[in-house]
Scaffold this active site. Structure first.
Site, PDB file in Angstrom:
ATOM      1  CE  LYS A   1     -36.525 -35.697 -15.921  1.00  0.00           C
ATOM      2  NZ  LYS A   1     -36.152 -35.533 -14.527  1.00  0.00           N
ATOM      3  CG  ASN A   2     -36.366 -31.742 -14.561  1.00  0.00           C
ATOM      4  OD1 ASN A   2     -36.845 -32.841 -14.255  1.00  0.00           O
ATOM      5  ND2 ASN A   2     -35.105 -31.577 -14.865  1.00  0.00           N
TER       6      ASN A   2
ATOM      7  CB  CYS B   1     -29.127 -40.591  -7.544  1.00  0.00           C
ATOM      8  SG  CYS B   1     -28.502 -39.094  -8.262  1.00  0.00           S
TER       9      CYS B   1
ATOM     10  NE  ARG C   1     -29.291 -34.712  -7.212  1.00  0.00           N
ATOM     11  CZ  ARG C   1     -30.092 -35.157  -8.179  1.00  0.00           C
ATOM     12  NH1 ARG C   1     -29.844 -36.296  -8.762  1.00  0.00           N
ATOM     13  NH2 ARG C   1     -31.157 -34.453  -8.544  1.00  0.00           N
TER      14      ARG C   1
ATOM     15  CG  ASP D   1     -30.236 -31.585 -16.310  1.00  0.00           C
ATOM     16  OD1 ASP D   1     -31.319 -31.095 -15.986  1.00  0.00           O
ATOM     17  OD2 ASP D   1     -29.460 -32.126 -15.495  1.00  0.00           O
TER      18      ASP D   1
ATOM     19  NE  ARG E   1     -36.005 -41.457 -13.321  1.00  0.00           N
ATOM     20  CZ  ARG E   1     -35.481 -41.062 -12.178  1.00  0.00           C
ATOM     21  NH1 ARG E   1     -34.393 -41.625 -11.714  1.00  0.00           N
ATOM     22  NH2 ARG E   1     -36.031 -40.091 -11.482  1.00  0.00           N
TER      23      ARG E   1
HETATM   24  C1  EPZ Z   1     -32.876 -30.378 -10.470  1.00  0.00           C
HETATM   25  O1  EPZ Z   1     -32.361 -31.275  -9.497  1.00  0.00           O
HETATM   26  C2  EPZ Z   1     -33.252 -31.225 -11.670  1.00  0.00           C
HETATM   27  N1  EPZ Z   1     -34.295 -32.180 -11.292  1.00  0.00           N
HETATM   28  C3  EPZ Z   1     -32.009 -31.955 -12.196  1.00  0.00           C
HETATM   29  O2  EPZ Z   1     -32.384 -32.657 -13.369  1.00  0.00           O
HETATM   30  C4  EPZ Z   1     -30.961 -30.917 -12.564  1.00  0.00           C
HETATM   31  O3  EPZ Z   1     -29.784 -31.575 -12.982  1.00  0.00           O
HETATM   32  C5  EPZ Z   1     -30.649 -30.040 -11.344  1.00  0.00           C
HETATM   33  O4  EPZ Z   1     -31.871 -29.434 -10.863  1.00  0.00           O
HETATM   34  C6  EPZ Z   1     -29.663 -28.922 -11.666  1.00  0.00           C
HETATM   35  O5  EPZ Z   1     -30.155 -28.134 -12.690  1.00  0.00           O
HETATM   36  C7  EPZ Z   1     -35.580 -31.752 -11.210  1.00  0.00           C
HETATM   37  O6  EPZ Z   1     -35.878 -30.587 -11.405  1.00  0.00           O
HETATM   38  C8  EPZ Z   1     -36.605 -32.783 -10.848  1.00  0.00           C
HETATM   39  P1  EPZ Z   1     -30.218 -28.847  -7.199  1.00  0.00           P
HETATM   40  P2  EPZ Z   1     -32.132 -30.753  -7.985  1.00  0.00           P
HETATM   41  O7  EPZ Z   1     -30.907 -28.914  -5.879  1.00  0.00           O
HETATM   42  O8  EPZ Z   1     -33.130 -29.738  -7.621  1.00  0.00           O
HETATM   43  C9  EPZ Z   1     -26.638 -29.274  -4.140  1.00  0.00           C
HETATM   44  C10 EPZ Z   1     -32.500 -34.467 -14.822  1.00  0.00           C
HETATM   45  O9  EPZ Z   1     -31.619 -35.027 -15.449  1.00  0.00           O
HETATM   46  N2  EPZ Z   1     -27.667 -29.207  -3.103  1.00  0.00           N
HETATM   47  O10 EPZ Z   1     -30.337 -27.590  -8.000  1.00  0.00           O
HETATM   48  O11 EPZ Z   1     -32.009 -31.965  -7.119  1.00  0.00           O
HETATM   49  C11 EPZ Z   1     -26.737 -30.556  -4.966  1.00  0.00           C
HETATM   50  O12 EPZ Z   1     -26.010 -31.596  -4.347  1.00  0.00           O
HETATM   51  C12 EPZ Z   1     -32.284 -34.094 -13.379  1.00  0.00           C
HETATM   52  O13 EPZ Z   1     -33.619 -34.135 -15.294  1.00  0.00           O
HETATM   53  C13 EPZ Z   1     -27.269 -29.194  -1.767  1.00  0.00           C
HETATM   54  O14 EPZ Z   1     -26.079 -29.244  -1.453  1.00  0.00           O
HETATM   55  O15 EPZ Z   1     -30.712 -30.056  -8.106  1.00  0.00           O
HETATM   56  C14 EPZ Z   1     -26.103 -30.146  -6.280  1.00  0.00           C
HETATM   57  O16 EPZ Z   1     -24.702 -30.238  -6.161  1.00  0.00           O
HETATM   58  C15 EPZ Z   1     -30.972 -34.616 -12.870  1.00  0.00           C
HETATM   59  N3  EPZ Z   1     -28.227 -29.137  -0.793  1.00  0.00           N
HETATM   60  C16 EPZ Z   1     -26.490 -28.667  -6.420  1.00  0.00           C
HETATM   61  O17 EPZ Z   1     -26.883 -28.233  -5.109  1.00  0.00           O
HETATM   62  C17 EPZ Z   1     -29.567 -29.085  -1.096  1.00  0.00           C
HETATM   63  O18 EPZ Z   1     -30.397 -29.018  -0.162  1.00  0.00           O
HETATM   64  C18 EPZ Z   1     -27.642 -28.416  -7.365  1.00  0.00           C
HETATM   65  O19 EPZ Z   1     -28.682 -29.259  -6.975  1.00  0.00           O
HETATM   66  C19 EPZ Z   1     -29.956 -29.103  -2.459  1.00  0.00           C
HETATM   67  C20 EPZ Z   1     -28.983 -29.155  -3.435  1.00  0.00           C
END
Ligand code: EPZ
Length: 417
Positions: A22-23, A116, A121, A304, A396
C-alpha cells in the site's frame, strides 16, 4: 458499518499470498503526475486507499484505468491543481501530490491533512523542504497554497527521516534545476521503490536506502511500467498471526530483506522463521516468550507492526515493554485489548504488557489501520467470540483479510451492517 466476527482458538495452517505494498502503491500512483506519458503499474493491491488515490487523480482530470491488479495512469493534462479537503482528510497520503504538482504545474492547492488517531501528523518538514527548493508556501483557510515558477536544487537536512516527506521532496527535486541532496532521508523500502520508479522514468536519483539521497534534476520524465513490491507490513501481520495461533504458515511473496527487524523480534519470541518457495515459512511450536521492543525508523522495528506485536505479547507469560518512538499516540489499541482481559499499563511512550497467556473474546472497536489488525489477531487467538466494529479502518490496508484467514483455518466472517 461492517463488523468482523471471530471465534478464536483455531491454529492457522497453510499458505497466505501477500499483495502489493500500500505504502509504495500510493506514492507511485501520484508519481505518475511527473510525466504526460502513460504509466503502467502491476501488482496493485485492491484496497480502499487505492480507490481514494484513484478518485484524487481523476478529480484532477487524470485518466486512471484499473484492471485486476494492473493500473494505467496518464496525466496528459491537469484540470485542476487542487486536492480537496474531503479527499485529503480520508487519506493523508494525498499530500504527496504537492511535490509532483510543484514540479509539473508550478503550483498546488492542497488541503491541510489535519491530525489522525495516531498523532497530529505535522507536515512542516515537507513544506520547509519545498520552500528550500524555491517554492512559496502560504497556509490559508485550511489549505496549502504552493507555487514555484521554477525549482532549484539545494541541500535539505531533514530533522526527522519522514517517509512521505522524503518521497514528496524526491518527486519535486526530480524535475528541479540542478542537484538536490536530502540528508537524513528515510530509508524505508517503499521510499527506495519511489526512487527506483522515478529512475525508470528517466530520473537520476542515487543513495536510495541510505541517509543521503542525491537527486540530479532532469528536464522531463517519460512513461514506464513497474511492478509494485510486496507489502512488508501485511506480511508481518500474518507472521504474527502464525505465532499467536501456534500455527504454521507459508507467507508467499514476503521478502526477508525487508523484514529483518521483524524476523529477529519474532524469533526472539519463540517463532521459527525461514525462507521457503519465494516466501517465509513461519511456525510456533513452543510457547510465546515475552520480548521488549522499540519502534524506530527503518531498518529498526516498524511502528506499523507495533500493535500486532502487542497483541501477541498478551499471549506470552511474562512482562514485555513496547516503546513507540515514531508517533506520539499510537496506543489506541490498548484500551480495546484491555476489554479482552489484557493487562497493559501505558507510561508515556511505553506500554508495559503483563502477558497472562490468554485473552477472552469481547466486542471491540477499531480505531486506526494497524490497531484494527491487532484486534483481529487477538480475536483469532482469544477464547470465545470477538466482534470488531468500524472495520473500514482495516479495509484501508488489508485486502480480503477475512478470506485469506478463513482459507488457513480461521473461524472469521464479515457481517454486513
Ligand atoms: C508513513 O507515514 C506511512 N504512510 C505510515 O504508515 C508509517 O507509519 C510512517 O510512514 C512511519 O513509517 C505512508 O507511507 C502512506 P513520517 P508518514 O512522516 O510519512 C513526524 C500505515 O499504517 N513528522 O515518516 O506520514 C511525524 O509526526 C501508515 O500504513 C513531522 O514532525 O510518517 C511522525 O512522528 C500509518 N513533520 C514522524 O515524523 C513532518 O513534516 C514519522 O512520520 C513529517 C513527519
Amino acid at each position: 458499518m461492517d463488523k468482523m466476527v471471530i471465534h478464536g482458538g483455531e491454529r492457522l495452517i497453510g499458505e497466505v499470498q501477500i499483495g502489493g505494498a500500500k505504502n509504495a502503491a500510493l506514492p507511485l500512483f501520484i508519481a505518475a503526475l511527473l510525466t504526460d506519458e502513460e504509466i503502467h503499474l502491476h501488482n496493485v493491491p485492491a484496497l480502499r486507499d487505492i480507490d481514494t488515490v484513484e478518485k484524487l487523480l481523476r478529480n484532477m482530470g487524470i485518466t486512471v484505468k484499473r484492471e485486476g491488479f494492473d493500473a494505467t495512469i496518464q496525466a496528459k493534462s491537469l484540470d485542476t491543481i487542487e486536492a480537496p479537503y474531503d479527499l485529503v482528510r480520508t487519506m493523508r497520503a494525498s499530500i504527496l501530490v504537492l511535490g509532483p504538482l510543484l514540479a509539473r504545474a508550478h503550483g498546488a492547492k492542497v488541503s491541510l491533512p489535519g491530525g489522525c488517531a495516531i498523532g497530529t501528523r505535522p507536515i512542516n518538514l515537507h513544506l520547509d523542504g519545498f520552500h528550500a527548493l524555491g517554492a512559496e508556501i502560504d497556509l490559508e483557510h485550511g489549505y496549502i497554497h504552493a507555487k514555484a515558477d521554477k525549482l532549484a536544487g539545494t541541500t535539505i537536512d531533514l530533522s526527522l527521516p519522514t517517509v512521505t516527506g522524503t518521497e514528496n521532496l524526491m518527486m519535486a527535486a526530480a524535475l528541479a534545476e540542478g542537484t538536490t541532496i536530502i540528508e537524513n532521508a528515510a530509508r524505508e523500502p517503499e521510499v527506495v521503490e519511489v526512487g527506483n520508479f522515478i529512475n525508470k522514468m528517466g530520473g537520476q536519483i542515487s543513495g536510495l536506502g541510505t541517509k543521503t539521497v542525491v537527486i540530479k534534476g532532469v528536464s522531463a520524465l517519460h512513461g514506464t511500467d513497474y511492478t509494485i513490491m510486496p507489502d512488508r507490513v501485511e506480511a508481518a501481520t500474518y507472521m504474527v498471526a502464525a505465532g499467536m495461533t501456534r500455527g504454521n504458515l507459508l507467507i508467499k511473496g514476503a521478502r526477508p530483506q525487508h523484514l529483518k527487524a521483524v524476523i529477529d523480534k519474532l524469533s526472539e519470541a519463540g517463532m521459527e522463521i525461514h525462507e521457503e518457495n519465494g516466501g517465509l515459512r513461519c511456525l510456533m511450536t513452543g510457547s510465546i516468550k515475552s520480548v521488549d521492543a522499540k519502534t524506530l525508523p527503518y531498518p529498526g522495528f516498524p511502528t506499523d507492526v507495533q500493535a500486532q506485536l502487542m497483541a501477541m505479547m498478551c499471549f506470552a507469560n511474562g512482562l514485555s515493554v513496547i516503546s513507540e518512538t515514531v508517533f506520539e499516540n499510537r496506543f489506541m489499541h490498548v484500551g480495546e485489548l484491555k476489554r479482552m482481559g489484557a493487562d497493559i499499563q501505558v507510561e508515556g511512550h511505553s506500554a508495559i504488557i503483563r502477558g497472562r497467556g490468554e485473552l477472552s473474546g469481547a466486542p471491540v472497536m477499531a480505531t486506526d489501520l494497524r490497531a484494527s489488525a491487532s484486534l483481529v489477531l487477538a480475536g483469532l487467538a482469544a477464547s470465545g467470540t470477538t466482534e470488531i466494529s468500524r472495520i473500514y479502518h482495516l479495509d484501508r490496508g488489508y485486502e480480503r483479510m477475512e478470506e485469506k484467514l478463513r482459507v488457513v483455518g480461521a473461524n472469521i466472517r464479515r457481517v454486513k451492517a
